[in-house]
Design a protein around this motif. Structure first.
Motif, PDB file in Angstrom:
ATOM      1  N   GLU A  70      -8.291  59.985 -33.570  1.00  0.00           N
ATOM      2  CA  GLU A  70      -9.339  60.986 -34.637  1.00  0.00           C
ATOM      3  C   GLU A  70      -9.694  60.564 -35.946  1.00  0.00           C
ATOM      4  OE1 GLU A  70     -10.222  64.587 -35.943  1.00  0.00           O
ATOM      5  OE2 GLU A  70      -9.496  63.986 -33.751  1.00  0.00           O
ATOM      6  N   GLU A  71      -8.777  59.313 -36.371  1.00  0.00           N
ATOM      7  CA  GLU A  71      -9.204  58.565 -37.525  1.00  0.00           C
ATOM      8  C   GLU A  71     -10.210  57.915 -37.366  1.00  0.00           C
ATOM      9  OE1 GLU A  71      -7.512  57.885 -41.997  1.00  0.00           O
ATOM     10  OE2 GLU A  71      -7.461  59.643 -39.705  1.00  0.00           O
ATOM     11  N   ILE A  72     -10.902  57.383 -36.826  1.00  0.00           N
ATOM     12  CA  ILE A  72     -12.008  57.290 -35.974  1.00  0.00           C
ATOM     13  C   ILE A  72     -12.681  57.945 -36.223  1.00  0.00           C
ATOM     14  CG2 ILE A  72     -13.431  55.723 -34.540  1.00  0.00           C
ATOM     15  CD1 ILE A  72     -10.497  54.380 -33.225  1.00  0.00           C
ATOM     16  N   LYS A  73     -13.080  59.027 -35.770  1.00  0.00           N
ATOM     17  CA  LYS A  73     -14.282  60.175 -35.315  1.00  0.00           C
ATOM     18  C   LYS A  73     -14.042  60.871 -36.954  1.00  0.00           C
ATOM     19  CE  LYS A  73     -14.033  60.464 -30.396  1.00  0.00           C
ATOM     20  NZ  LYS A  73     -13.960  61.412 -29.530  1.00  0.00           N
ATOM     21  N   THR A  74     -13.022  61.081 -37.266  1.00  0.00           N
ATOM     22  CA  THR A  74     -13.253  61.937 -38.839  1.00  0.00           C
ATOM     23  C   THR A  74     -14.210  61.268 -40.010  1.00  0.00           C
ATOM     24  OG1 THR A  74     -10.443  61.462 -39.227  1.00  0.00           O
ATOM     25  CG2 THR A  74     -11.649  63.824 -37.888  1.00  0.00           C
ATOM     26  N   LYS A  75     -13.386  60.039 -40.416  1.00  0.00           N
ATOM     27  CA  LYS A  75     -13.537  59.169 -41.341  1.00  0.00           C
ATOM     28  C   LYS A  75     -15.095  57.901 -40.711  1.00  0.00           C
ATOM     29  CE  LYS A  75     -10.222  59.951 -43.767  1.00  0.00           C
ATOM     30  NZ  LYS A  75      -8.951  58.917 -44.826  1.00  0.00           N
ATOM     31  N   LYS A  76     -15.355  58.544 -39.459  1.00  0.00           N
ATOM     32  CA  LYS A  76     -16.793  57.871 -39.039  1.00  0.00           C
ATOM     33  C   LYS A  76     -16.692  56.459 -39.662  1.00  0.00           C
ATOM     34  CE  LYS A  76     -19.498  61.347 -39.740  1.00  0.00           C
ATOM     35  NZ  LYS A  76     -20.130  62.361 -40.648  1.00  0.00           N
ATOM     36  N   LEU A  77     -15.561  55.439 -39.146  1.00  0.00           N
ATOM     37  CA  LEU A  77     -15.349  53.976 -39.090  1.00  0.00           C
ATOM     38  C   LEU A  77     -16.561  53.379 -37.939  1.00  0.00           C
ATOM     39  CD1 LEU A  77     -11.757  54.112 -39.444  1.00  0.00           C
ATOM     40  CD2 LEU A  77     -12.743  54.267 -41.302  1.00  0.00           C
ATOM     41  N   LYS A  78     -15.848  51.803 -38.999  1.00  0.00           N
ATOM     42  CA  LYS A  78     -17.000  51.480 -37.969  1.00  0.00           C
ATOM     43  C   LYS A  78     -16.193  49.884 -37.954  1.00  0.00           C
ATOM     44  CE  LYS A  78     -21.183  53.664 -38.772  1.00  0.00           C
ATOM     45  NZ  LYS A  78     -21.256  54.125 -37.322  1.00  0.00           N
ATOM     46  N   MET A  81     -19.371  49.449 -45.604  1.00  0.00           N
ATOM     47  CA  MET A  81     -18.834  49.459 -43.911  1.00  0.00           C
ATOM     48  C   MET A  81     -17.845  50.102 -43.999  1.00  0.00           C
ATOM     49  SD  MET A  81     -18.326  47.628 -41.154  1.00  0.00           S
ATOM     50  CE  MET A  81     -20.108  46.433 -41.107  1.00  0.00           C
ATOM     51  N   ASN A  82     -16.898  51.752 -43.238  1.00  0.00           N
ATOM     52  CA  ASN A  82     -16.041  52.515 -42.843  1.00  0.00           C
ATOM     53  C   ASN A  82     -15.044  51.554 -42.269  1.00  0.00           C
ATOM     54  OD1 ASN A  82     -16.686  53.800 -45.149  1.00  0.00           O
ATOM     55  ND2 ASN A  82     -17.415  55.605 -43.350  1.00  0.00           N
ATOM     56  N   ILE A  83     -14.254  50.642 -42.949  1.00  0.00           N
ATOM     57  CA  ILE A  83     -13.361  50.031 -42.312  1.00  0.00           C
ATOM     58  C   ILE A  83     -11.874  50.744 -42.189  1.00  0.00           C
ATOM     59  CG2 ILE A  83     -11.684  48.006 -42.119  1.00  0.00           C
ATOM     60  CD1 ILE A  83     -14.771  47.136 -41.753  1.00  0.00           C
ATOM     61  N   GLY A  84     -11.126  50.465 -41.143  1.00  0.00           N
ATOM     62  CA  GLY A  84     -10.218  51.459 -41.496  1.00  0.00           C
ATOM     63  C   GLY A  84      -8.615  50.248 -41.063  1.00  0.00           C
ATOM     64  N   LEU A  85      -7.609  50.631 -41.999  1.00  0.00           N
ATOM     65  CA  LEU A  85      -6.244  49.556 -41.034  1.00  0.00           C
ATOM     66  C   LEU A  85      -5.088  49.990 -40.153  1.00  0.00           C
ATOM     67  CD1 LEU A  85      -4.577  47.038 -41.880  1.00  0.00           C
ATOM     68  CD2 LEU A  85      -4.579  47.657 -43.997  1.00  0.00           C
ATOM     69  N   PHE A  86      -4.883  49.450 -39.201  1.00  0.00           N
ATOM     70  CA  PHE A  86      -4.084  50.487 -38.822  1.00  0.00           C
ATOM     71  C   PHE A  86      -2.671  49.769 -38.855  1.00  0.00           C
ATOM     72  CE2 PHE A  86      -7.882  52.539 -37.134  1.00  0.00           C
ATOM     73  CZ  PHE A  86      -7.980  53.907 -37.862  1.00  0.00           C
ATOM     74  N   ILE A  87      -1.908  50.148 -39.464  1.00  0.00           N
ATOM     75  CA  ILE A  87      -0.261  49.176 -39.216  1.00  0.00           C
ATOM     76  C   ILE A  87       0.800  49.348 -38.945  1.00  0.00           C
ATOM     77  CG2 ILE A  87       0.674  47.799 -40.876  1.00  0.00           C
ATOM     78  CD1 ILE A  87      -0.671  48.530 -43.808  1.00  0.00           C
ATOM     79  N   SER A  88       1.351  48.484 -37.627  1.00  0.00           N
ATOM     80  CA  SER A  88       2.499  48.580 -37.119  1.00  0.00           C
ATOM     81  C   SER A  88       3.751  48.485 -37.532  1.00  0.00           C
ATOM     82  CB  SER A  88       2.063  48.092 -36.300  1.00  0.00           C
ATOM     83  OG  SER A  88       3.097  48.492 -34.403  1.00  0.00           O
ATOM     84  N   GLU A  89       4.421  49.177 -37.564  1.00  0.00           N
ATOM     85  CA  GLU A  89       5.784  49.054 -37.935  1.00  0.00           C
ATOM     86  C   GLU A  89       6.797  48.796 -37.328  1.00  0.00           C
ATOM     87  OE1 GLU A  89       8.667  52.153 -39.008  1.00  0.00           O
ATOM     88  OE2 GLU A  89       7.425  52.094 -40.884  1.00  0.00           O
ATOM     89  N   SER A  90       6.142  48.199 -35.320  1.00  0.00           N
ATOM     90  CA  SER A  90       6.746  47.354 -34.408  1.00  0.00           C
ATOM     91  C   SER A  90       7.965  47.935 -34.275  1.00  0.00           C
ATOM     92  CB  SER A  90       6.603  45.873 -34.232  1.00  0.00           C
ATOM     93  OG  SER A  90       5.636  45.950 -34.320  1.00  0.00           O
ATOM     94  N   GLU A  91       8.350  48.757 -34.125  1.00  0.00           N
ATOM     95  CA  GLU A  91       9.979  49.688 -33.947  1.00  0.00           C
ATOM     96  C   GLU A  91      10.640  49.204 -34.779  1.00  0.00           C
ATOM     97  OE1 GLU A  91      10.054  52.113 -31.785  1.00  0.00           O
ATOM     98  OE2 GLU A  91       8.339  52.175 -30.966  1.00  0.00           O
ATOM     99  N   LYS A  92       9.413  48.805 -36.154  1.00  0.00           N
ATOM    100  CA  LYS A  92      10.973  48.569 -37.524  1.00  0.00           C
ATOM    101  C   LYS A  92      11.276  47.567 -37.236  1.00  0.00           C
ATOM    102  CE  LYS A  92      11.678  52.773 -38.725  1.00  0.00           C
ATOM    103  NZ  LYS A  92      10.175  53.633 -39.724  1.00  0.00           N
ATOM    104  N   ALA A  93      10.819  46.396 -36.585  1.00  0.00           N
ATOM    105  CA  ALA A  93      10.878  44.783 -36.435  1.00  0.00           C
ATOM    106  C   ALA A  93      10.194  44.454 -36.961  1.00  0.00           C
ATOM    107  CB  ALA A  93      10.190  44.374 -35.107  1.00  0.00           C
TER     108      ALA A  93
END
Length: 101
Positions: A50-58, A1-13
């Motif tokens: 865009e990443e979800i669409k181009t990588k066909k993430l599930k 299954m195609n999974i995406g991991l999106f990590i937030s820096e939280s404005e460097k916090a």
């Protein structure tokens, strides 16, 4: 299954404490791994969509803030709505609260 991991820096916090590049490299086997300064910025939301669409993430993992954070913050609901509209079932969205751990 195609999974995406999106990590937030939280404005460097978070990135001032945790080496997010090293964390991301641990998950390089996933279909998509991206680090954002702030996941709720309009630029980040468009990039996630865009990443979800181009990588066909599930499924996606939002790493950085608690699930409640996205309900409180101005563009948090917009991010979640955009993820859903891009084709991700709400049951396939997970959260990792790095900031409060």
């Amino acid at each position: 299954m195609n999974i995406g991991l999106f990590i937030s820096e939280s404005e460097k916090a978070i990135s001032n404490i945790i080496d997010l590049q090293a964390l991301a490299s641990d998950y390089k086997n996933l279909a998509s791994v991206k680090i954002f300064n702030n996941l709720c910025s309009s630029t980040s939301i468009r990039a996630v969509q865009e990443e979800i669409k181009t990588k066909k993430l599930k499924g996606v993992v939002l790493a950085g803030e608690s699930p409640l954070y996205y309900k409180k913050i101005r563009n948090g609901d917009l991010l979640l709505k955009t993820i859903h509209e891009a084709g991700i079932n709400s049951n396939m969205v997970r959260f990792v609260n790095l900031k409060e751990q």
